[in-house]
Design a protein around this motif. Structure first.
Motif, PDB file in Angstrom:
ATOM      1  N   LEU A 113     -69.470-150.788  16.347  1.00 39.81           N
ATOM      2  CA  LEU A 113     -69.205-151.728  15.261  1.00 39.81           C
ATOM      3  C   LEU A 113     -69.012-153.130  15.839  1.00 39.81           C
ATOM      4  O   LEU A 113     -68.312-153.309  16.836  1.00 39.81           O
ATOM      5  CB  LEU A 113     -67.957-151.308  14.479  1.00 39.81           C
ATOM      6  N   ASN A 114     -69.631-154.117  15.201  1.00 39.62           N
ATOM      7  CA  ASN A 114     -69.521-155.504  15.667  1.00 39.62           C
ATOM      8  C   ASN A 114     -68.171-156.078  15.266  1.00 39.62           C
ATOM      9  O   ASN A 114     -67.836-156.124  14.074  1.00 39.62           O
ATOM     10  CB  ASN A 114     -70.656-156.342  15.052  1.00 39.62           C
ATOM     11  N   PRO A 115     -67.371-156.523  16.231  1.00 35.38           N
ATOM     12  CA  PRO A 115     -66.009-156.981  15.916  1.00 35.38           C
ATOM     13  C   PRO A 115     -65.932-158.271  15.111  1.00 35.38           C
ATOM     14  O   PRO A 115     -64.883-158.588  14.549  1.00 35.38           O
ATOM     15  CB  PRO A 115     -65.373-157.164  17.299  1.00 35.38           C
ATOM     16  N   VAL A 116     -67.022-159.036  15.042  1.00 37.42           N
ATOM     17  CA  VAL A 116     -66.956-160.343  14.368  1.00 37.42           C
ATOM     18  C   VAL A 116     -67.515-160.313  12.944  1.00 37.42           C
ATOM     19  O   VAL A 116     -67.530-161.332  12.266  1.00 37.42           O
ATOM     20  CB  VAL A 116     -67.685-161.433  15.192  1.00 37.42           C
ATOM     21  N   TYR A 117     -67.970-159.151  12.494  1.00 36.12           N
ATOM     22  CA  TYR A 117     -68.460-159.016  11.113  1.00 36.12           C
ATOM     23  C   TYR A 117     -67.574-158.052  10.346  1.00 36.12           C
ATOM     24  O   TYR A 117     -67.044-157.088  10.907  1.00 36.12           O
ATOM     25  CB  TYR A 117     -69.901-158.511  11.092  1.00 36.12           C
ATOM     26  N   THR A 118     -67.415-158.307   9.050  1.00 33.59           N
ATOM     27  CA  THR A 118     -66.596-157.415   8.233  1.00 33.59           C
ATOM     28  C   THR A 118     -67.283-156.061   8.087  1.00 33.59           C
ATOM     29  O   THR A 118     -68.503-155.934   8.268  1.00 33.59           O
ATOM     30  CB  THR A 118     -66.357-157.997   6.826  1.00 33.59           C
ATOM     31  N   ILE A 119     -66.493-155.061   7.726  1.00 35.99           N
ATOM     32  CA  ILE A 119     -67.025-153.718   7.498  1.00 35.99           C
ATOM     33  C   ILE A 119     -68.072-153.756   6.379  1.00 35.99           C
ATOM     34  O   ILE A 119     -69.123-153.114   6.469  1.00 35.99           O
ATOM     35  CB  ILE A 119     -65.882-152.746   7.134  1.00 35.99           C
ATOM     36  N   GLY A 120     -67.791-154.538   5.342  1.00 38.64           N
ATOM     37  CA  GLY A 120     -68.727-154.631   4.225  1.00 38.64           C
ATOM     38  C   GLY A 120     -70.074-155.171   4.649  1.00 38.64           C
ATOM     39  O   GLY A 120     -71.125-154.654   4.253  1.00 38.64           O
ATOM     40  N   ASN A 121     -70.084-156.223   5.461  1.00 44.59           N
ATOM     41  CA  ASN A 121     -71.341-156.811   5.935  1.00 44.59           C
ATOM     42  C   ASN A 121     -72.149-155.804   6.748  1.00 44.59           C
ATOM     43  O   ASN A 121     -73.368-155.708   6.621  1.00 44.59           O
ATOM     44  CB  ASN A 121     -71.058-158.051   6.783  1.00 44.59           C
ATOM     45  N   GLN A 122     -71.449-155.056   7.590  1.00 45.89           N
ATOM     46  CA  GLN A 122     -72.147-154.109   8.459  1.00 45.89           C
ATOM     47  C   GLN A 122     -72.675-152.902   7.686  1.00 45.89           C
ATOM     48  O   GLN A 122     -73.735-152.362   8.008  1.00 45.89           O
ATOM     49  CB  GLN A 122     -71.210-153.669   9.593  1.00 45.89           C
ATOM     50  N   LEU A 123     -71.958-152.492   6.642  1.00 44.85           N
ATOM     51  CA  LEU A 123     -72.430-151.387   5.818  1.00 44.85           C
ATOM     52  C   LEU A 123     -73.664-151.791   5.000  1.00 44.85           C
ATOM     53  O   LEU A 123     -74.592-151.005   4.839  1.00 44.85           O
ATOM     54  CB  LEU A 123     -71.318-150.918   4.867  1.00 44.85           C
ATOM     55  N   CYS A 124     -73.654-153.018   4.503  1.00 43.30           N
ATOM     56  CA  CYS A 124     -74.741-153.470   3.628  1.00 43.30           C
ATOM     57  C   CYS A 124     -76.019-153.798   4.394  1.00 43.30           C
ATOM     58  O   CYS A 124     -77.115-153.769   3.819  1.00 43.30           O
ATOM     59  CB  CYS A 124     -74.309-154.692   2.828  1.00 43.30           C
ATOM     60  N   GLU A 125     -75.900-154.138   5.663  1.00 47.67           N
ATOM     61  CA  GLU A 125     -77.044-154.607   6.443  1.00 47.67           C
ATOM     62  C   GLU A 125     -78.214-153.623   6.413  1.00 47.67           C
ATOM     63  O   GLU A 125     -79.366-154.005   6.175  1.00 47.67           O
ATOM     64  CB  GLU A 125     -76.616-154.865   7.887  1.00 47.67           C
ATOM     65  N   ASN A 126     -77.931-152.348   6.635  1.00 46.69           N
ATOM     66  CA  ASN A 126     -78.989-151.350   6.698  1.00 46.69           C
ATOM     67  C   ASN A 126     -79.710-151.214   5.361  1.00 46.69           C
ATOM     68  O   ASN A 126     -80.935-151.146   5.291  1.00 46.69           O
ATOM     69  CB  ASN A 126     -78.398-149.993   7.111  1.00 46.69           C
ATOM     70  N   LEU A 127     -78.932-151.189   4.267  1.00 47.58           N
ATOM     71  CA  LEU A 127     -79.511-151.040   2.935  1.00 47.58           C
ATOM     72  C   LEU A 127     -80.346-152.251   2.549  1.00 47.58           C
ATOM     73  O   LEU A 127     -81.441-152.120   1.991  1.00 47.58           O
ATOM     74  CB  LEU A 127     -78.395-150.808   1.912  1.00 47.58           C
ATOM     75  N   LEU A 128     -79.859-153.446   2.867  1.00 47.04           N
ATOM     76  CA  LEU A 128     -80.593-154.669   2.532  1.00 47.04           C
ATOM     77  C   LEU A 128     -81.903-154.770   3.306  1.00 47.04           C
ATOM     78  O   LEU A 128     -82.881-155.347   2.823  1.00 47.04           O
ATOM     79  CB  LEU A 128     -79.715-155.897   2.829  1.00 47.04           C
ATOM     80  N   GLN A 129     -81.916-154.195   4.502  1.00 44.70           N
ATOM     81  CA  GLN A 129     -83.117-154.253   5.326  1.00 44.70           C
ATOM     82  C   GLN A 129     -84.202-153.311   4.825  1.00 44.70           C
ATOM     83  O   GLN A 129     -85.388-153.629   4.896  1.00 44.70           O
ATOM     84  CB  GLN A 129     -82.768-153.902   6.773  1.00 44.70           C
ATOM     85  N   HIS A 130     -83.798-152.162   4.292  1.00 47.29           N
ATOM     86  CA  HIS A 130     -84.778-151.120   3.952  1.00 47.29           C
ATOM     87  C   HIS A 130     -85.074-150.990   2.459  1.00 47.29           C
ATOM     88  O   HIS A 130     -86.107-150.448   2.076  1.00 47.29           O
ATOM     89  CB  HIS A 130     -84.298-149.764   4.476  1.00 47.29           C
ATOM     90  N   GLU A 131     -84.168-151.443   1.593  1.00 44.44           N
ATOM     91  CA  GLU A 131     -84.351-151.260   0.158  1.00 44.44           C
ATOM     92  C   GLU A 131     -84.408-152.605  -0.559  1.00 44.44           C
ATOM     93  O   GLU A 131     -83.805-153.586  -0.108  1.00 44.44           O
ATOM     94  CB  GLU A 131     -83.196-150.421  -0.421  1.00 44.44           C
ATOM     95  N   ARG A 132     -85.110-152.637  -1.669  1.00 44.27           N
ATOM     96  CA  ARG A 132     -85.170-153.846  -2.482  1.00 44.27           C
ATOM     97  C   ARG A 132     -83.991-153.855  -3.447  1.00 44.27           C
ATOM     98  O   ARG A 132     -84.091-153.482  -4.618  1.00 44.27           O
ATOM     99  CB  ARG A 132     -86.492-153.899  -3.251  1.00 44.27           C
ATOM    100  N   VAL A 133     -82.847-154.280  -2.944  1.00 50.45           N
ATOM    101  CA  VAL A 133     -81.632-154.339  -3.748  1.00 50.45           C
ATOM    102  C   VAL A 133     -80.969-155.696  -3.532  1.00 50.45           C
ATOM    103  O   VAL A 133     -81.194-156.360  -2.514  1.00 50.45           O
ATOM    104  CB  VAL A 133     -80.644-153.215  -3.356  1.00 50.45           C
TER     105      VAL A 133
END
Length: 334
Positions: A113-133
């Motif tokens: 887990l990247n210490p300088v990004y919030t948990i929310g940002n890191q969770l959303c990153e994968n979905l935003l990259q692969h899905e049109r949401v």
């Protein structure tokens, strides 16, 4: 080769090595296995046997010095066969599969887990990259996954940073990240490392629930035979980059045929052991993987080693997919 309806991943004679200049480390040496839909494959063995390198090879997550030098890794998507081992490490094709089709829970959540990004940002990153949401939809999905995985006040905790989570909570976040796109295959590399026994049980139960809910196939990498007995449908026992025994849980744990498998099971602590009874250990140490031995790699540590063991043993097919790589098994000793 025709695609079986229940087959989702097939590894055939995989070879992965690391070129370290004067030394070449053959970390994976002719590994073959398949994963079926909705089932769990446990890969077990001592540290350095090639478990994690096999998993990283599937997703082409090898470092610069590592490369796949032989064999194939085939992913079955509906009626399509995608040979992952032919894809470029950082190419668009493999990146479209990482996280979306095949998710991975890495071994150390503290480092993943990247210490300088919030948990929310890191969770959303994968979905935003692969899905049109939209970002709002991604955040809603992240909150939903955190709720499923038992994280209290998920909407509030989305704003927190990794250092504000305990080790168990970080591991739940890692599972949530891996499941954001509902992957068809989940690779769990030592998912309970550094967690206490109570949290381990909770994490494993969560993985079972996720599998039941989404029909996910799981590759579980561990050195803990107890976890494999509880979680897996099939087991691959690895030693020095090879699979030395493969079969169902009933076959491998109920009737182990390879001396290494037998030794691993005997070394498991048993509740109620007498004060004067010593735990059984496997004598010797794992050899340096850059210095290949002639014949069976386990022979120097094996109590059943005989003259034929100076030659690499072929695989023996016993029954119903149970296979063993051992000369003594062929002779009925093991």
């Amino acid at each position: 080769m025709s695609n079986s309806n229940d087959l989702i991943l097939k590894i055939d004679n995989l070879h992965t090595q690391f070129d370290l200049g004067r030394r070449v480390v053959k970390a994976v040496n002719g590994v073959s296995f398949s994963v079926k839909k909705g089932r769990t494959l446990g890969i077990v063995g001592e540290s350095g046997c090639g478990k994690s390198v096999t998993a990283h090879s599937i997703l082409q997550l090898l470092p610069k010095l590592g490369s796949i030098t032989g064999g194939s890794i085939t992913y079955y998507k509906d009626q399509e066969e995608i040979v992952l081992s032919r894809l470029k490490k950082n190419g668009k094709a493999i990146r479209s599969i990482r996280g979306k089709e095949i998710g991975m829970i890495f071994q150390d959540p503290m480092a993943s887990l990247n210490p300088v990004y919030t948990i929310g940002n890191q969770l959303c990153e994968n979905l935003l990259q692969h899905e049109r949401v939209s970002r709002k939809q991604a955040m809603e999905k992240a909150v939903e996954m955190m709720t499923v995985l038992g994280i209290s006040k998920p909407a509030f905790r989305m704003k927190d940073y990794p250092h504000q989570f305990s080790g168990g909570m970080k591991q739940r976040v890692m599972i949530a990240m891996a499941m954001m796109c509902n992957p068809r295959v989940l690779i769990a590399d030592e998912p309970t490392t550094a967690l206490d026994v109570t949290i381990q049980a909770q994490i494993l139960e969560l993985m079972k629930e996720v599998q039941s809910q989404f029909g996910t196939s799981i590759i579980l990498i561990t050195h803990n035979m107890g976890i494999v007995a509880d979680m897996a449908d099939d087991i691959a026992v690895m030693y020095m980059g090879r699979i030395v025994e493969f079969g169902s849980v009933r076959q491998v744990l109920g009737s182990p045929q390879h001396p290494y498998t037998q030794a691993l099971l005997k070394s498991v602590p048993v509740l109620g052991i007498g004060r004067n009874e010593r735990l059984q250990t496997i004598r010797g140490n794992t050899p340096d993987p850059s210095e290949r031995l002639e014949g069976c790699e386990f022979a120097p540590r094996c109590d059943f080693a005989t003259a034929p063991c100076t030659i690499v043993p072929p695989e023996t097919i016993l029954a119903d997919g149970h296979r063993v790589r051992c000369w003594n098994c062929r002779g009925g000793i093991a």
